[in-house]
Design a protein around this motif. Sequence first.
Motif, PDB file in Angstrom:
ATOM      1  N   GLU A   1      28.371  55.387  63.594  1.00  0.00           N
ATOM      2  CA  GLU A   1      28.447  55.562  65.171  1.00  0.00           C
ATOM      3  C   GLU A   1      27.093  55.198  65.924  1.00  0.00           C
ATOM      4  OE1 GLU A   1      29.474  59.810  65.884  1.00  0.00           O
ATOM      5  OE2 GLU A   1      31.123  59.759  64.768  1.00  0.00           O
ATOM      6  N   VAL A   2      26.068  55.398  65.329  1.00  0.00           N
ATOM      7  CA  VAL A   2      24.735  54.876  65.744  1.00  0.00           C
ATOM      8  C   VAL A   2      24.806  53.351  65.827  1.00  0.00           C
ATOM      9  CG1 VAL A   2      22.145  54.678  65.600  1.00  0.00           C
ATOM     10  CG2 VAL A   2      23.273  56.865  65.119  1.00  0.00           C
ATOM     11  N   PHE A   3      25.113  52.520  65.077  1.00  0.00           N
ATOM     12  CA  PHE A   3      25.285  51.312  65.076  1.00  0.00           C
ATOM     13  C   PHE A   3      26.282  50.781  66.411  1.00  0.00           C
ATOM     14  CE2 PHE A   3      24.712  50.610  60.220  1.00  0.00           C
ATOM     15  CZ  PHE A   3      23.547  51.197  60.352  1.00  0.00           C
ATOM     16  N   GLN A   4      27.277  51.564  66.584  1.00  0.00           N
ATOM     17  CA  GLN A   4      27.931  51.234  67.672  1.00  0.00           C
ATOM     18  C   GLN A   4      27.244  51.524  68.943  1.00  0.00           C
ATOM     19  OE1 GLN A   4      31.056  49.952  67.279  1.00  0.00           O
ATOM     20  NE2 GLN A   4      30.580  49.888  65.110  1.00  0.00           N
ATOM     21  N   LYS A   5      26.464  52.446  68.867  1.00  0.00           N
ATOM     22  CA  LYS A   5      25.533  52.572  70.302  1.00  0.00           C
ATOM     23  C   LYS A   5      24.501  51.398  70.500  1.00  0.00           C
ATOM     24  CE  LYS A   5      26.112  57.607  70.247  1.00  0.00           C
ATOM     25  NZ  LYS A   5      24.970  58.990  69.870  1.00  0.00           N
ATOM     26  N   ILE A   6      23.999  50.758  69.356  1.00  0.00           N
ATOM     27  CA  ILE A   6      23.157  49.797  69.385  1.00  0.00           C
ATOM     28  C   ILE A   6      23.985  48.624  69.635  1.00  0.00           C
ATOM     29  CG2 ILE A   6      21.865  48.155  67.642  1.00  0.00           C
ATOM     30  CD1 ILE A   6      21.162  50.657  66.076  1.00  0.00           C
ATOM     31  N   ILE A   7      25.086  48.604  69.252  1.00  0.00           N
ATOM     32  CA  ILE A   7      25.908  47.090  69.767  1.00  0.00           C
ATOM     33  C   ILE A   7      26.111  47.230  71.558  1.00  0.00           C
ATOM     34  CG2 ILE A   7      28.116  46.153  69.637  1.00  0.00           C
ATOM     35  CD1 ILE A   7      28.329  46.882  66.707  1.00  0.00           C
ATOM     36  N   GLU A   8      26.462  48.669  71.992  1.00  0.00           N
ATOM     37  CA  GLU A   8      26.570  48.808  73.181  1.00  0.00           C
ATOM     38  C   GLU A   8      25.459  48.654  74.084  1.00  0.00           C
ATOM     39  OE1 GLU A   8      28.105  52.886  73.957  1.00  0.00           O
ATOM     40  OE2 GLU A   8      29.803  52.380  72.803  1.00  0.00           O
ATOM     41  N   ALA A   9      24.278  48.749  73.677  1.00  0.00           N
ATOM     42  CA  ALA A   9      22.738  48.492  74.239  1.00  0.00           C
ATOM     43  C   ALA A   9      22.751  47.116  74.177  1.00  0.00           C
ATOM     44  CB  ALA A   9      21.778  49.247  73.650  1.00  0.00           C
ATOM     45  N   TYR A  10      23.059  46.489  73.296  1.00  0.00           N
ATOM     46  CA  TYR A  10      22.772  44.864  73.222  1.00  0.00           C
ATOM     47  C   TYR A  10      23.901  44.151  73.916  1.00  0.00           C
ATOM     48  CZ  TYR A  10      21.447  40.295  71.191  1.00  0.00           C
ATOM     49  OH  TYR A  10      21.032  39.112  71.184  1.00  0.00           O
ATOM     50  N   GLN A  11      25.080  44.589  73.891  1.00  0.00           N
ATOM     51  CA  GLN A  11      26.137  43.886  74.443  1.00  0.00           C
ATOM     52  C   GLN A  11      26.318  44.567  75.997  1.00  0.00           C
ATOM     53  OE1 GLN A  11      29.657  43.985  72.029  1.00  0.00           O
ATOM     54  NE2 GLN A  11      29.003  42.077  70.823  1.00  0.00           N
ATOM     55  N   ALA A  12      25.241  44.227  76.756  1.00  0.00           N
ATOM     56  CA  ALA A  12      25.169  44.612  78.123  1.00  0.00           C
ATOM     57  C   ALA A  12      24.650  43.757  79.088  1.00  0.00           C
ATOM     58  CB  ALA A  12      24.254  46.072  78.347  1.00  0.00           C
TER      59      ALA A  12
END
Length: 274
Positions: free
Chosen positions: A244-255
Amino acid sequence: MKRLKKGFLGLTLALGLLATTACGTDTSSDAKASEPIKIGVVGEVNEVWDFVKEKLAADGIEIELVKFTDYATPNVALAEGELDLNSFQTKTFMDSFNEDHGENLVAIADTVIAPLGIYSSTVKDVSEIKENDVIAIPNDVSNEGRALLLLQTAGLIEVDPSKKQIPVVEDITSNPLNLTFETLDSSQTARALDDVNASVINSGMAVDAGFIPTEDAVFLEPVTDSSDPYYNAIVSRDEDKDNEVFQKIIEAYQAEDTKEVIAETSKGSSIPVW
């Protein structure tokens, strides 16, 4: 005295059990968020990840960037658990590593495509490359193949089409200028410029060497619909791909704000692909 010793022993065991419970390893995603997420990157210039790191800190997610100078070590470190993620490689490079090392790293998100370029200290245009010139190219399977395909696109050579995206020097079928190819570690192709006539350099290494790929390359890799294998990716171990934390990292990157940083810091040489 024996009763006192017995009582003291019981208290000690109870305290020890409490300490073990408090300090024991918790592999849940919530526990993961309380520890720094170690992300392997290549090169000293990492403004985009520095930006993402600041954004995530506001959400209580601490990122530690672990910097490498080569393209092999970050995958080994990830496979062995020394890293949580890495972000430096194309999907083709990852697939090659998995096949060669029996690992199962997975791409969990696309980031950018960083076009490969031909650079030279002596020529200003690829048409100026002449007979018997020496060209340095990366020596790992995926980047060697990508470099040869780039040289083919530039009109300098032809390679065996049956090799698809991973030809090697031996698969060159036409070399009208009788060019010599010097295969080097990817981290060395920029440093070799004074010793060769031209060099194929990965975008990140070119930036670290002070180049602006869109301005300084004598020929830059075109980006087309077939470029997906050369997309850079955020990579994890297979068992962690749904963290789940990795998914948050992806969201922050893909912005959208990250896209702006990519455009500014890469001078347009890295193209977002999500």
